[in-house]
Every structure is written in structure tokens, then in C-alpha cells.
Design an enzyme around this catalytic site. Sequence first.
Site, PDB file in Angstrom:
ATOM      1  N   ASN A  69     -26.736  59.787-112.092  1.00  0.00           N
ATOM      2  CA  ASN A  69     -25.441  59.109-112.110  1.00  0.00           C
ATOM      3  C   ASN A  69     -24.413  60.141-112.560  1.00  0.00           C
ATOM      4  O   ASN A  69     -24.345  60.478-113.735  1.00  0.00           O
ATOM      5  CB  ASN A  69     -25.508  57.922-113.092  1.00  0.00           C
ATOM      6  CG  ASN A  69     -24.155  57.270-113.300  1.00  0.00           C
ATOM      7  OD1 ASN A  69     -23.206  57.540-112.566  1.00  0.00           O
ATOM      8  ND2 ASN A  69     -24.062  56.404-114.308  1.00  0.00           N
ATOM      9  N   TRP A  70     -23.675  60.653-111.589  1.00  0.00           N
ATOM     10  CA  TRP A  70     -22.745  61.743-111.904  1.00  0.00           C
ATOM     11  C   TRP A  70     -21.463  61.255-112.560  1.00  0.00           C
ATOM     12  O   TRP A  70     -20.611  62.074-112.942  1.00  0.00           O
ATOM     13  CB  TRP A  70     -22.434  62.546-110.616  1.00  0.00           C
ATOM     14  CG  TRP A  70     -23.625  63.277-110.082  1.00  0.00           C
ATOM     15  CD1 TRP A  70     -24.803  63.532-110.747  1.00  0.00           C
ATOM     16  CD2 TRP A  70     -23.772  63.862-108.775  1.00  0.00           C
ATOM     17  NE1 TRP A  70     -25.662  64.229-109.930  1.00  0.00           N
ATOM     18  CE2 TRP A  70     -25.058  64.453-108.727  1.00  0.00           C
ATOM     19  CE3 TRP A  70     -22.952  63.937-107.655  1.00  0.00           C
ATOM     20  CZ2 TRP A  70     -25.526  65.112-107.585  1.00  0.00           C
ATOM     21  CZ3 TRP A  70     -23.417  64.595-106.521  1.00  0.00           C
ATOM     22  CH2 TRP A  70     -24.689  65.181-106.493  1.00  0.00           C
ATOM     23  N   LYS A  71     -21.287  59.950-112.628  1.00  0.00           N
ATOM     24  CA  LYS A  71     -20.094  59.364-113.266  1.00  0.00           C
ATOM     25  C   LYS A  71     -18.827  60.015-112.690  1.00  0.00           C
ATOM     26  O   LYS A  71     -18.807  60.392-111.521  1.00  0.00           O
ATOM     27  CB  LYS A  71     -20.194  59.492-114.790  1.00  0.00           C
ATOM     28  CG  LYS A  71     -21.525  58.933-115.314  1.00  0.00           C
ATOM     29  CD  LYS A  71     -21.592  58.742-116.799  1.00  0.00           C
ATOM     30  CE  LYS A  71     -22.947  58.165-117.171  1.00  0.00           C
ATOM     31  NZ  LYS A  71     -23.080  57.860-118.592  1.00  0.00           N
ATOM     32  N   HIS A 116     -22.927  48.761-114.704  1.00  0.00           N
ATOM     33  CA  HIS A 116     -23.156  49.849-115.660  1.00  0.00           C
ATOM     34  C   HIS A 116     -22.403  49.531-116.956  1.00  0.00           C
ATOM     35  O   HIS A 116     -21.295  48.973-116.920  1.00  0.00           O
ATOM     36  CB  HIS A 116     -22.678  51.182-115.069  1.00  0.00           C
ATOM     37  CG  HIS A 116     -23.086  52.342-115.926  1.00  0.00           C
ATOM     38  ND1 HIS A 116     -22.393  52.685-117.062  1.00  0.00           N
ATOM     39  CD2 HIS A 116     -24.141  53.196-115.851  1.00  0.00           C
ATOM     40  CE1 HIS A 116     -23.003  53.723-117.639  1.00  0.00           C
ATOM     41  NE2 HIS A 116     -24.066  54.050-116.919  1.00  0.00           N
ATOM     42  N   GLU A 144     -20.646  51.201-118.877  1.00  0.00           N
ATOM     43  CA  GLU A 144     -19.265  51.711-118.985  1.00  0.00           C
ATOM     44  C   GLU A 144     -18.298  50.788-118.243  1.00  0.00           C
ATOM     45  O   GLU A 144     -17.156  50.599-118.664  1.00  0.00           O
ATOM     46  CB  GLU A 144     -19.197  53.156-118.455  1.00  0.00           C
ATOM     47  CG  GLU A 144     -19.843  54.118-119.450  1.00  0.00           C
ATOM     48  CD  GLU A 144     -20.418  55.384-118.839  1.00  0.00           C
ATOM     49  OE1 GLU A 144     -20.107  55.716-117.686  1.00  0.00           O
ATOM     50  OE2 GLU A 144     -21.208  56.052-119.537  1.00  0.00           O
ATOM     51  N   GLU A 161     -30.724  50.213-119.651  1.00  0.00           N
ATOM     52  CA  GLU A 161     -30.053  51.299-120.362  1.00  0.00           C
ATOM     53  C   GLU A 161     -29.498  50.769-121.681  1.00  0.00           C
ATOM     54  O   GLU A 161     -28.426  50.140-121.700  1.00  0.00           O
ATOM     55  CB  GLU A 161     -28.889  51.837-119.520  1.00  0.00           C
ATOM     56  CG  GLU A 161     -29.313  52.376-118.175  1.00  0.00           C
ATOM     57  CD  GLU A 161     -28.261  53.316-117.595  1.00  0.00           C
ATOM     58  OE1 GLU A 161     -28.572  54.495-117.400  1.00  0.00           O
ATOM     59  OE2 GLU A 161     -27.127  52.865-117.376  1.00  0.00           O
ATOM     60  N   GLY A 212     -25.459  58.682-123.375  1.00  0.00           N
ATOM     61  CA  GLY A 212     -24.585  59.802-123.695  1.00  0.00           C
ATOM     62  C   GLY A 212     -24.547  60.149-125.172  1.00  0.00           C
ATOM     63  O   GLY A 212     -23.701  60.919-125.609  1.00  0.00           O
ATOM     64  N   SER A 216     -29.866  59.004-122.261  1.00  0.00           N
ATOM     65  CA  SER A 216     -30.248  60.307-122.820  1.00  0.00           C
ATOM     66  C   SER A 216     -31.632  60.781-122.374  1.00  0.00           C
ATOM     67  O   SER A 216     -32.367  61.383-123.159  1.00  0.00           O
ATOM     68  CB  SER A 216     -30.125  60.288-124.348  1.00  0.00           C
ATOM     69  OG  SER A 216     -28.781  60.089-124.725  1.00  0.00           O
ATOM     70  N   GLY A 233     -27.753  60.378-116.612  1.00  0.00           N
ATOM     71  CA  GLY A 233     -26.336  60.740-116.655  1.00  0.00           C
ATOM     72  C   GLY A 233     -26.157  62.229-116.880  1.00  0.00           C
ATOM     73  O   GLY A 233     -26.310  63.042-115.972  1.00  0.00           O
ATOM     74  N   GLY A 234     -25.872  62.601-118.115  1.00  0.00           N
ATOM     75  CA  GLY A 234     -25.538  63.982-118.461  1.00  0.00           C
ATOM     76  C   GLY A 234     -26.502  65.020-117.887  1.00  0.00           C
ATOM     77  O   GLY A 234     -26.061  66.043-117.344  1.00  0.00           O
TER      78      GLY A 234
HETATM   79  P1  PGA Z   1     -26.963  59.599-120.091  1.00  0.00           P
HETATM   80  O1  PGA Z   1     -26.326  58.445-119.171  1.00  0.00           O
HETATM   81  O2  PGA Z   1     -28.219  60.067-119.404  1.00  0.00           O
HETATM   82  O3  PGA Z   1     -25.903  60.658-120.171  1.00  0.00           O
HETATM   83  O4  PGA Z   1     -27.257  58.967-121.427  1.00  0.00           O
HETATM   84  C1  PGA Z   1     -27.127  57.512-118.510  1.00  0.00           C
HETATM   85  C2  PGA Z   1     -26.262  56.539-117.729  1.00  0.00           C
HETATM   86  O5  PGA Z   1     -25.175  56.182-118.202  1.00  0.00           O
HETATM   87  O6  PGA Z   1     -26.617  56.103-116.618  1.00  0.00           O
END
Ligand code: PGA
Length: 249
Positions: free
Chosen positions: A9-11, A93, A95, A165, A171, A210, A231-232
Site C-alpha cells: 500500500n503505497w499510500k 483503510h 486512515e 490492521e 506506521g 509495521s 505500508g512503509g
Molecule cells: P505500515 O502500514 O506497514 O506502514 O504500518 C500498513 C498499512 O497502513 O496498510
Amino acid sequence: MRRKWVIGNWKMNGSTRDVLDWALRAGQLAASEACTVGVAPAAIHVTMALGAADKSLLVGAQDCAAVTNGARTGEISAEMLVEAGCHFVLVGHSERRQYWHETDALVARKFKRAQEAGVTPVLCIGETRDERERGVTEDVLRRQVAAVIELCGIEAFAAAAIAYEPVWAIGTGLTATPEQAQAVHAFIRGELFKDAAMLAGSLRILYGGSVKGNNAAELFAQADIDGGLIGGASLVPDEFATICRAAAR
Ligand code: PGA
């Protein structure tokens, strides 16, 4: 045996150049590793990622509108995603739930719209730190899944995936331990889908929060963890490659 999925997930990240590079690398992993590899770039980069990558890479979007094409300035519809070639779309998600105040009911409508248009929804669910500390994790997950079941029926999950999640792990560098994550995944499969045993057995439940190269193998070794939403670490091609290799074991 459920083949594992690893989705990056490149956000809201990446220049045109980054996306070409990341998509190319992810496409090589998709072609060579014994797991399914996907990426969710920002919507404006979806077509480019599809063009740059090996055809075995799944490319998806991070969100879609809850309604069909029409007067919704700034939105992107599920049919537009299908036309662009998207294979899946993330809905709900944390966010989106946090910063755009998306409710369970709205997320359920997005899930339905995605399926009607012909793109696979990946329903993101998870509890906040406060909810975990108050001991209401299972209630929260039940409520988030129930909203979709009410609107679409439990059988809709035959053509969908879930990403668990925990919000406190996204994150933050705090990962759920493999045991903590496994306990929740087993609850989702065994309890929330107990009325649909066949479906529960094939339902793909990804873990996110994470996940890194150094903890992926342990997480993916758990019986009910079918891969990850990353994500990251998905923004660092070598790290993402290590995670995909852990899923392919
Ligand atoms: P993260 O994000 O791996 O940076 O914790 C995961 C996500 O939000 O899908």
C-alpha cells in the site's frame, strides 16, 4: 491451502519515477515468487504501474467512491478503476476512517459498489489502541464486518479479502506479535464467519501494521495469516522483496 497475498500500500507516496521503478521490481517478484504480489499506488499512478509491470502483478486502488459515476467532484468510481485495469481496491483503510471520518456504513457501500463494478474489495478492519486497552477489539471487528454482511450478505466475502490492521500498529513500528495477530485472525475466521464454514476456509485474511523484512516470516507462519498489507516497507524494494520471499516459503 490458501496461496498467500502480499500487497504493497503505497499510500500518498512516490514520484512518477519511483512508481515506475517500484512497479517494475514488484512485477519481477510477482512473476518469480510463489505468492501473489499486488500494489496499490495512488489512483493517478495506477495506469502507469499497470503498464510498467509484469502482467502477473495485481494492481489496485486505495479507495473508491460509494456511488456510480456522476456529480461527485474529486471522487473516483469503481467502474473507472475497472476500466483502468484495477484488480482490487482497498476499502475502509484506517486512515480513511480516521481522517475522512468514513463510517462502517459508508465502507460497506464502497465494498458493495466495488463488487457490483467488478473489482475485488479488500476490507480493512482493526481496533485502535484505546479499544484494545479497553478489551473491545472483538466487538469492534464484529461491528466492522457486520456492516458489510448486513448490506451485501455473508456470501459476498467469497469474492473479497480482509486485511486485519490494528490501528496502533500502522506506521508506528509496533507490530502485533505473531500470537496476538493469529488470535485475532482465528477469531475473524472462526467466529465472524462461523455461519459460512466453506467460505471461512477459503477466505483470505491479510495482516497489516509495521510488517517488515525481519518479522514477516514469523507472522506469515501463523495458521490463519494469509499474507500482508504492507505500508512503509513496500516503499523500499529490497525490503518488500524480503517480505514477498517470506510469504512464498
Ligand atoms: P505500515 O502500514 O506497514 O506502514 O504500518 C500498513 C498499512 O497502513 O496498510
